[in-house]
Design a protein around this motif. Sequence first.
Motif, PDB file in Angstrom:
ATOM      1  N   GLU A  78       0.827  -1.210   0.000  1.00  0.00           N
ATOM      2  CA  GLU A  78       0.000   0.000   0.000  1.00  0.00           C
ATOM      3  C   GLU A  78       0.859   1.257   0.000  1.00  0.00           C
ATOM      4  O   GLU A  78       0.526   2.257  -0.660  1.00  0.00           O
ATOM      5  CB  GLU A  78      -0.920  -0.011   1.223  1.00  0.00           C
ATOM      6  CG  GLU A  78      -2.015  -1.073   1.144  1.00  0.00           C
ATOM      7  CD  GLU A  78      -2.832  -1.137   2.414  1.00  0.00           C
ATOM      8  OE1 GLU A  78      -2.472  -0.403   3.378  1.00  0.00           O
ATOM      9  OE2 GLU A  78      -3.819  -1.900   2.460  1.00  0.00           O
ATOM     10  N   ALA A  79       1.963   1.253   0.761  1.00  0.00           N
ATOM     11  CA  ALA A  79       2.860   2.410   0.777  1.00  0.00           C
ATOM     12  C   ALA A  79       3.468   2.643  -0.601  1.00  0.00           C
ATOM     13  O   ALA A  79       3.588   3.786  -1.060  1.00  0.00           O
ATOM     14  CB  ALA A  79       3.956   2.206   1.821  1.00  0.00           C
ATOM     15  N   GLN A  80       3.866   1.551  -1.258  1.00  0.00           N
ATOM     16  CA  GLN A  80       4.424   1.698  -2.606  1.00  0.00           C
ATOM     17  C   GLN A  80       3.376   2.249  -3.579  1.00  0.00           C
ATOM     18  O   GLN A  80       3.673   3.123  -4.404  1.00  0.00           O
ATOM     19  CB  GLN A  80       4.945   0.347  -3.094  1.00  0.00           C
ATOM     20  CG  GLN A  80       6.173  -0.148  -2.341  1.00  0.00           C
ATOM     21  CD  GLN A  80       6.655  -1.498  -2.852  1.00  0.00           C
ATOM     22  OE1 GLN A  80       6.097  -2.035  -3.803  1.00  0.00           O
ATOM     23  NE2 GLN A  80       7.690  -2.035  -2.206  1.00  0.00           N
ATOM     24  N   ILE A  81       2.149   1.717  -3.457  1.00  0.00           N
ATOM     25  CA  ILE A  81       1.077   2.216  -4.328  1.00  0.00           C
ATOM     26  C   ILE A  81       0.812   3.696  -4.048  1.00  0.00           C
ATOM     27  O   ILE A  81       0.621   4.494  -4.972  1.00  0.00           O
ATOM     28  CB  ILE A  81      -0.194   1.374  -4.129  1.00  0.00           C
ATOM     29  CG1 ILE A  81       0.043  -0.053  -4.660  1.00  0.00           C
ATOM     30  CG2 ILE A  81      -1.375   2.017  -4.838  1.00  0.00           C
ATOM     31  CD1 ILE A  81      -1.099  -1.009  -4.352  1.00  0.00           C
ATOM     32  N   ALA A  82       0.804   4.077  -2.755  1.00  0.00           N
ATOM     33  CA  ALA A  82       0.588   5.481  -2.410  1.00  0.00           C
ATOM     34  C   ALA A  82       1.698   6.366  -2.966  1.00  0.00           C
ATOM     35  O   ALA A  82       1.457   7.463  -3.469  1.00  0.00           O
ATOM     36  CB  ALA A  82       0.493   5.630  -0.893  1.00  0.00           C
ATOM     37  N   ASP A  83       2.949   5.876  -2.879  1.00  0.00           N
ATOM     38  CA  ASP A  83       4.075   6.640  -3.433  1.00  0.00           C
ATOM     39  C   ASP A  83       3.909   6.827  -4.939  1.00  0.00           C
ATOM     40  O   ASP A  83       4.173   7.916  -5.480  1.00  0.00           O
ATOM     41  CB  ASP A  83       5.395   5.931  -3.120  1.00  0.00           C
ATOM     42  CG  ASP A  83       5.748   6.002  -1.635  1.00  0.00           C
ATOM     43  OD1 ASP A  83       5.174   6.870  -0.951  1.00  0.00           O
ATOM     44  OD2 ASP A  83       6.571   5.182  -1.187  1.00  0.00           O
ATOM     45  N   LEU A  84       3.499   5.743  -5.622  1.00  0.00           N
ATOM     46  CA  LEU A  84       3.300   5.850  -7.073  1.00  0.00           C
ATOM     47  C   LEU A  84       2.183   6.848  -7.396  1.00  0.00           C
ATOM     48  O   LEU A  84       2.296   7.651  -8.340  1.00  0.00           O
ATOM     49  CB  LEU A  84       2.967   4.469  -7.650  1.00  0.00           C
ATOM     50  CG  LEU A  84       4.125   3.460  -7.672  1.00  0.00           C
ATOM     51  CD1 LEU A  84       3.623   2.099  -8.150  1.00  0.00           C
ATOM     52  CD2 LEU A  84       5.250   3.945  -8.585  1.00  0.00           C
ATOM     53  N   LYS A  85       1.101   6.768  -6.613  1.00  0.00           N
ATOM     54  CA  LYS A  85       0.007   7.714  -6.836  1.00  0.00           C
ATOM     55  C   LYS A  85       0.474   9.145  -6.612  1.00  0.00           C
ATOM     56  O   LYS A  85       0.141  10.055  -7.382  1.00  0.00           O
ATOM     57  CB  LYS A  85      -1.168   7.391  -5.910  1.00  0.00           C
ATOM     58  CG  LYS A  85      -1.932   6.139  -6.293  1.00  0.00           C
ATOM     59  CD  LYS A  85      -3.102   5.929  -5.354  1.00  0.00           C
ATOM     60  CE  LYS A  85      -3.921   4.703  -5.766  1.00  0.00           C
ATOM     61  NZ  LYS A  85      -5.085   4.485  -4.857  1.00  0.00           N
ATOM     62  N   ASN A  86       1.253   9.359  -5.535  1.00  0.00           N
ATOM     63  CA  ASN A  86       1.762  10.706  -5.269  1.00  0.00           C
ATOM     64  C   ASN A  86       2.666  11.196  -6.386  1.00  0.00           C
ATOM     65  O   ASN A  86       2.611  12.365  -6.783  1.00  0.00           O
ATOM     66  CB  ASN A  86       2.511  10.728  -3.935  1.00  0.00           C
ATOM     67  CG  ASN A  86       1.577  10.532  -2.748  1.00  0.00           C
ATOM     68  OD1 ASN A  86       0.382  10.826  -2.853  1.00  0.00           O
ATOM     69  ND2 ASN A  86       2.110  10.036  -1.647  1.00  0.00           N
TER      70      ASN A  86
END
Length: 403
Positions: A78-86
């Motif tokens: 989830e953190a990686q996905i959030a980073d990608l989204k950001n």
Amino acid sequence: MTIERPVRRVNAVGDLIVFERGGKATAVRLPRHGVAALGGLAALAFLWSMAAGAYILFHDTVVTELRQGARASATGYEAQIADLKNELERVRTRRLVEQTGAEQRLQELARRQETLEKRQATLSDILDPAAITGALPGDNGAPALPYTAKPTPLGGRGGPFERLDAHARRSEAATRAETLSRALDRMEQTQAVALEIAAAKTAERRRRILNVYAEAGVPGPKLEAIGGRGGPYVPLPDARGFEARARAVALEIDGLNAARRGLDAVPVRSPAPAGASVSSSFGARVDPFLGQPAFHAGIDFEADVGLPIRATAAGRVTAATYSGGYGLMVEIDHGGGLSTRFGHMSSIAVREGQMVRPGAILGRVGSTGRSTGPHLHYETRINGDAVNPLRFLKAGRTLATID
């Protein structure tokens, strides 16, 4: 109590196990190595029981650890996905800012162009159009920059930016902004140069006009008196900037125009018909009737009877009648103490109280009154005193070179 005890016996066929109980013996024959097999099964049963016990003992701990590991993995994903989204959002925001910046730049340039168009209207009101559209110094005769159309409004649906991707939109907007900026820079430079050239020409022309007043010996109009009747003194704002400079130039042009209009009331034009010659000058001369020295208050122009006599300046007719030695005479008051007289006319074309413009026909050449032949007697007077008309006529020749 009888204990049953197995007794093992071995023979060539296999193992024989005998169970004795109550005096009875029961024999069980096992295949060869059967005892070993039974031992292995017993060992497996023991191990299974130990494993089952361990599983039962540690089941909750293992499940908890597995769940914690899965939860940690999910959190990492989830953190990686959030980073990608950001990161994607930052890229989108950056592109939007870049695109919006280009569009805002075009809108700013459009506002600047509108300002320059207003300046052009100001220049058109106060300057000769040729001075505005002329070439800049060093342009080798190239014409000044023509005005371009206003930029296409941005942000509308179906516009040119809607048909391009983000990169192409930024590139197109930047190119248009750069092109328009260069065009507006040149337009602004052209206007500034035109304004300064007009200012210099206006100042020079006004100086020469005032010199005409000096040659004629009459005072010129004052700039501060033009169109004014009074009021509190308020100095002009800072003359820096195009608009303030344009106001200053417009004031100079007003002064020039007022000075030029003022010359309409100064008798600097010739009253005689074309081709007429001076037969007698201003000042001392021999009287044609008495043959004695006398003062001649004007200039005589020899001309044929009936040729037109014209007003040398604007003014009001104060006399249009027969007047002794002048014969038929017209006198005009030009204001400021200036007046002119025209004598020996054969006919008068104006009436007392009439306003006349420069060049208006006052009458015809004749020989009425104290005259020896057809001619025009012309006088200029200041506060009633006769002055040499020649100085006004010389000033008129200077004016002709300016006009």
